[in-house]
Design a protein around this motif. Structure first.
Motif, PDB file in Angstrom:
ATOM      1  N   ALA A 166      18.591 -15.962 -32.245  1.00  0.00           N
ATOM      2  CA  ALA A 166      18.734 -16.843 -31.086  1.00  0.00           C
ATOM      3  C   ALA A 166      18.159 -16.173 -29.852  1.00  0.00           C
ATOM      4  O   ALA A 166      18.262 -14.948 -29.703  1.00  0.00           O
ATOM      5  N   VAL A 167      17.559 -16.997 -28.993  1.00  0.00           N
ATOM      6  CA  VAL A 167      16.987 -16.516 -27.731  1.00  0.00           C
ATOM      7  C   VAL A 167      17.413 -17.489 -26.639  1.00  0.00           C
ATOM      8  O   VAL A 167      17.252 -18.698 -26.792  1.00  0.00           O
ATOM      9  N   SER A 168      17.949 -16.965 -25.555  1.00  0.00           N
ATOM     10  CA  SER A 168      18.340 -17.826 -24.440  1.00  0.00           C
ATOM     11  C   SER A 168      17.112 -18.203 -23.618  1.00  0.00           C
ATOM     12  O   SER A 168      16.027 -17.638 -23.794  1.00  0.00           O
ATOM     13  N   ALA A 169      17.319 -19.113 -22.701  1.00  0.00           N
ATOM     14  CA  ALA A 169      16.311 -19.384 -21.678  1.00  0.00           C
ATOM     15  C   ALA A 169      16.172 -18.130 -20.819  1.00  0.00           C
ATOM     16  O   ALA A 169      16.971 -17.191 -20.921  1.00  0.00           O
ATOM     17  N   ILE A 170      15.183 -18.135 -19.968  1.00  0.00           N
ATOM     18  CA  ILE A 170      14.991 -17.049 -19.014  1.00  0.00           C
ATOM     19  C   ILE A 170      15.686 -17.447 -17.712  1.00  0.00           C
ATOM     20  O   ILE A 170      15.602 -18.595 -17.276  1.00  0.00           O
TER      21      ILE A 170
END
Length: 168
Positions: free
Chosen positions: A43-47
């Motif tokens: 998983a990767v969040s928004a910046i």
């Protein structure tokens, strides 16, 4: 006798940040190197963009949280993260100072680790810092903080940090 050769995978939650150079490109390059050196990113969040915290006379930071499936220990993940920082040109000068890239180990499954002057997991200040919690809640809302016994979502709802954190 049969040996158990199955690898045990854990989830490491990392916070990436930086406020120098091409900030977005630095985050993308860090994610690429994390995948190559630490494990599969789940998983990767928004910046998020945030004014500098602690030492405020510097450019704004970009932050992003990632969840990584890894078979390395927490200390190995930390060492590999520090190596990635060096590869990307990180120079450590001032505490809370400006940097090209910063990679912090925030959570490591439900582990509680305290290795003096080396590693503390969960990160001891995470629950007080909106720039950590905003991206983390996006990818780990239901994860339970192993010391506080609350979900990341519950902690985030009650955070008192008033630093402005803007999703890009």
């Amino acid at each position: 006798m049969m040996l158990n050769t199955a690898l045990e995978y854990r989830t490491a939650y990392l916070l990436l940040g930086g406020n120098l150079g091409d900030r977005k490109a630095n985050l993308h390059q860090a994610i690429k190197l994390i995948t190559e050196n630490i494990g599969e990113i789940n998983a990767v969040s928004a910046i998020y963009e945030t004014a500098a915290w602690g030492k405020t006379d510097q450019p704004a930071f970009l932050n992003q949280a990632v969840a990584v499936k890894t078979n390395f220990s927490a200390i190995e993940v930390l060492d590999k993260a520090l190596d990635i920082e060096k590869k990307l040109g990180r120079v450590r000068k001032d505490k809370w100072g400006e940097r090209l890239i910063d990679i912090d180990l925030i959570l490591f499954d439900d582990a509680v680790i305290d290795i003096e002057n080396k590693l503390q997991v969960p990160h001891p200040q995470m629950q007080f810092r909106k720039f950590v919690m905003a991206p983390l809640v996006e990818i780990a809302a239901e994860v339970i903080h192993p010391v506080l016994g609350k979900t990341i979502s519950e902690i985030f709802k009650n955070i008192t940090d008033d630093l402005e954190v803007n999703k890009l």
